[in-house]
Design an enzyme around this catalytic site. Structure first.
Site, short mmCIF file in Angstrom:
data_model
loop_
_atom_site.label_atom_id
_atom_site.label_comp_id
_atom_site.label_asym_id
_atom_site.label_seq_id
_atom_site.Cartn_x
_atom_site.Cartn_y
_atom_site.Cartn_z
N TYR A 41 0.85 -1.21 0.00
CA TYR A 41 0.00 0.00 0.00
C TYR A 41 0.88 1.25 0.00
O TYR A 41 0.85 2.03 0.94
CB TYR A 41 -0.98 0.01 1.16
N GLY A 81 0.79 4.18 -1.46
CA GLY A 81 0.17 5.47 -1.27
C GLY A 81 -0.12 5.76 0.19
O GLY A 81 0.15 6.86 0.70
N TYR A 82 -0.65 4.77 0.88
CA TYR A 82 -0.92 4.89 2.31
C TYR A 82 0.37 5.16 3.09
O TYR A 82 0.42 6.04 3.96
CB TYR A 82 -1.58 3.60 2.80
N VAL A 83 1.41 4.42 2.78
CA VAL A 83 2.69 4.59 3.47
C VAL A 83 3.24 6.00 3.24
O VAL A 83 3.75 6.65 4.16
CB VAL A 83 3.70 3.51 3.00
N LYS A 98 1.31 8.45 5.40
CA LYS A 98 1.66 8.34 6.82
C LYS A 98 3.03 8.96 7.11
O LYS A 98 3.26 9.50 8.20
CB LYS A 98 1.62 6.88 7.26
#
Length: 259
Positions: A163, A165-167, A170
């Site tokens: 993931y 994009g999520y990383v 964050k």
């Protein structure tokens, strides 16, 4: 009168009567945060896109004597987010505790993401942190300061795959918190980041937890127990309280010693 959920709950007198806002507060870590803040005697506003779960939680807590209010909000709609925050400030006064918690860790691969999907990922996982702080900060400063807590993840420190994009989002939260801590510090507003590891919310157990992944996780953590939402809430309560009054611009990892 609210009953403490267990005998180990620490009570922070400075939190009583303060207005707190939690995004993504209907389920998972957010629900634990909402419950923990009501036990401290806070006036708790919370937002979520899941209106069924949000209304159910608000009704339960209100029936037990808590001062709590739920608003259904799609955090990718910044105008709606800021209007909803302004309405809560008008009703209960300055938000002294802002917890930017909402996120979506849907799995995705590098080759599978369109530009529009990437923008939505940033919106759900990063953008709302900035714009919630923007609208909360003036009244918070006028009231004498407060605490902004941005929920990140240890995923970017571990460089986890599955993931990206999520990383990336964050990791961006870390930089945003450092910058806002400098900018808002003179107004007695503290900004810190919490980086949970793999927390065993119902969603995680339903979608991702398997016997194999649990075995791998326990082999990586120093502490051989699964992290629960209440573990995260306990840390956040400290950062929200005056007991952490000289802590700002810092990041706190709670991952059982995985890093």
């Amino acid at each position: 009168m609210l009953d403490k959920k267990n005998s180990t709950t620490v009570i922070y007198p400075s939190l009583a009567g303060r207005h707190a806002l939690v995004s993504g507060g209907a389920t998972g870590i957010g629900e634990a945060l909402v419950r923990a803040l009501t036990l401290q005697g806070c006036f708790v506003s919370f937002f979520d896109i899941d209106q069924v779960a949000g209304n159910a939680l608000a009704q339960e807590l209100t029936a037990s004597g808590a001062q709590v209010h739920f608003t259904g909000v799609d955090l990718s709609d910044i105008e709606c987010l800021q209007t909803s925050i302004a309405a809560r400030i008008q009703r209960w006064g300055a938000i002294r505790i802002l917890i930017n918690n909402a996120a979506d860790d849907q799995r995705h691969g590098l080759q599978d993401v369109t530009s529009e999907q990437f923008d939505l990922c940033m919106s759900v996982n990063l953008k709302h942190h900035f714009f919630a702080a923007q609208v909360v900060a003036p009244a918070m400063a006028e009231a004498g300061g407060g605490s902004i807590i941005n929920m990140s993840s240890n995923s970017w420190l571990l460089g986890l795959t599955g993931y990206p994009g999520y990383v990336a989002a964050k990791a961006g939260i870390y930089g945003l918190s450092k910058s806002l801590a400098r900018e808002l510090g003179p107004q007695k507003i503290r900004v810190n980041t919490v980086l949970p590891g793999w927390v065993m919310t119902q969603k995680q157990k339903n979608l991702w937890l398997t016997p194999e992944s649990e075995t791998e996780l326990m082999s990586q953590q120093s502490l051989k127990e699964k992290i629960q939402p209440d573990d995260v809430a306990d840390l956040v309560l400290f950062l929200a309280s005056d007991n952490s009054r000289m802590i700002s611009g810092q990041s706190f990892v709670i991952d059982g010693g995985r890093l």
